[in-house]
Scaffold this motif. Sequence first.
Motif, PDB file in Angstrom:
ATOM      1  N   ALA A  26      42.492 -26.003  43.748  1.00 57.04           N
ATOM      2  CA  ALA A  26      42.967 -24.619  43.706  1.00 57.04           C
ATOM      3  C   ALA A  26      44.479 -24.579  43.912  1.00 57.04           C
ATOM      4  CB  ALA A  26      42.256 -23.783  44.762  1.00 57.04           C
ATOM      5  N   ALA A  49      42.750 -16.041  34.253  1.00 55.81           N
ATOM      6  CA  ALA A  49      41.334 -15.808  33.963  1.00 55.81           C
ATOM      7  C   ALA A  49      41.252 -14.866  32.759  1.00 55.81           C
ATOM      8  CB  ALA A  49      40.651 -15.181  35.178  1.00 55.81           C
ATOM      9  N   ASP A  83      33.981 -20.203  45.522  1.00 51.85           N
ATOM     10  CA  ASP A  83      34.661 -20.318  44.232  1.00 51.85           C
ATOM     11  C   ASP A  83      35.826 -19.332  44.119  1.00 51.85           C
ATOM     12  OD1 ASP A  83      33.177 -17.998  44.010  1.00 51.85           O
ATOM     13  OD2 ASP A  83      32.104 -18.613  42.204  1.00 51.85           O
ATOM     14  N   GLU A  84      36.301 -18.840  45.245  1.00 50.27           N
ATOM     15  CA  GLU A  84      37.453 -17.932  45.290  1.00 50.27           C
ATOM     16  C   GLU A  84      38.546 -18.554  46.145  1.00 50.27           C
ATOM     17  OE1 GLU A  84      37.442 -15.108  43.490  1.00 50.27           O
ATOM     18  OE2 GLU A  84      35.373 -15.470  42.910  1.00 50.27           O
ATOM     19  N   GLN A  86      42.854 -17.806  47.690  1.00 52.19           N
ATOM     20  CA  GLN A  86      44.071 -17.013  47.818  1.00 52.19           C
ATOM     21  C   GLN A  86      45.208 -17.982  48.098  1.00 52.19           C
ATOM     22  OE1 GLN A  86      44.989 -14.863  51.489  1.00 52.19           O
ATOM     23  NE2 GLN A  86      45.192 -13.001  50.240  1.00 52.19           N
ATOM     24  N   PHE A  95      45.452 -14.711  43.518  1.00 55.27           N
ATOM     25  CA  PHE A  95      44.019 -14.868  43.729  1.00 55.27           C
ATOM     26  C   PHE A  95      43.497 -15.700  42.580  1.00 55.27           C
ATOM     27  CE2 PHE A  95      45.087 -11.200  46.239  1.00 55.27           C
ATOM     28  CZ  PHE A  95      44.346 -11.399  47.390  1.00 55.27           C
ATOM     29  N   HIS A  97      39.908 -17.971  40.859  1.00 55.00           N
ATOM     30  CA  HIS A  97      38.461 -18.165  40.781  1.00 55.00           C
ATOM     31  C   HIS A  97      38.217 -19.514  40.113  1.00 55.00           C
ATOM     32  CE1 HIS A  97      34.216 -17.064  40.420  1.00 55.00           C
ATOM     33  NE2 HIS A  97      34.267 -17.636  39.235  1.00 55.00           N
ATOM     34  N   ASP A  98      37.203 -20.226  40.580  1.00 50.85           N
ATOM     35  CA  ASP A  98      36.849 -21.528  40.019  1.00 50.85           C
ATOM     36  C   ASP A  98      35.832 -21.328  38.898  1.00 50.85           C
ATOM     37  OD1 ASP A  98      36.598 -24.219  39.553  1.00 50.85           O
ATOM     38  OD2 ASP A  98      35.478 -24.646  41.392  1.00 50.85           O
ATOM     39  N   PHE A  99      36.302 -21.402  37.663  1.00 45.24           N
ATOM     40  CA  PHE A  99      35.459 -21.293  36.471  1.00 45.24           C
ATOM     41  C   PHE A  99      34.952 -22.684  36.099  1.00 45.24           C
ATOM     42  CE2 PHE A  99      38.081 -17.506  36.296  1.00 45.24           C
ATOM     43  CZ  PHE A  99      37.205 -16.542  35.834  1.00 45.24           C
ATOM     44  N   TRP A 103      40.120 -23.920  37.934  1.00 42.42           N
ATOM     45  CA  TRP A 103      40.644 -22.748  38.629  1.00 42.42           C
ATOM     46  C   TRP A 103      41.545 -21.953  37.704  1.00 42.42           C
ATOM     47  CZ3 TRP A 103      39.131 -21.171  43.383  1.00 42.42           C
ATOM     48  CH2 TRP A 103      38.429 -22.085  44.168  1.00 42.42           C
ATOM     49  N   THR A 106      43.198 -14.924  38.875  1.00 41.97           N
ATOM     50  CA  THR A 106      42.583 -13.623  38.619  1.00 41.97           C
ATOM     51  C   THR A 106      43.494 -12.474  39.025  1.00 41.97           C
ATOM     52  OG1 THR A 106      41.467 -13.664  40.772  1.00 41.97           O
ATOM     53  CG2 THR A 106      40.231 -14.515  38.870  1.00 41.97           C
TER      54      THR A 106
END
Length: 125
Positions: A26, A49, A83-84, A86, A95, A97-99, A103, A106
């Motif tokens: 991240a 994202a 999966d979030e 900061q 911010f 998100h782990d897709f 990462w 977002t």
Amino acid sequence: MHKIIAGLGAVAAVLCGCSSADTSSAEEAAQRFEAAVADGGGPACALLAPRARDGLGPVGCGTGSPVATLPHAPVGSIVVWGDEAQARSTSDTLFLHDFPDGWRVTGAGCRPRNQQVYDCAVGGR
């Protein structure tokens, strides 16, 4: 401006048992985004994202894009919960998100409005 509710992220990070690999992945994504913004913003769009990129509207990542005007500085701290994530720098809060493909940012250009809500220049829905 878009809003992100940060909620209990710090508490969740303590409880989630996140691995250092999650944190470093991240953090690397956040650092790449900040570097891309520093290089003019265009390459940063590839690190957004899908929803954040779509939220740029017809301007997209072209001239006049809000991405090009984002503040940028090296990431100083990162908190991962599941999966979030900061990431904070001296000039910005991101911010992420782990897709499945890694990462993605977002929300960027985020400023705290109070302890739980952030207004973001890009993304943040």
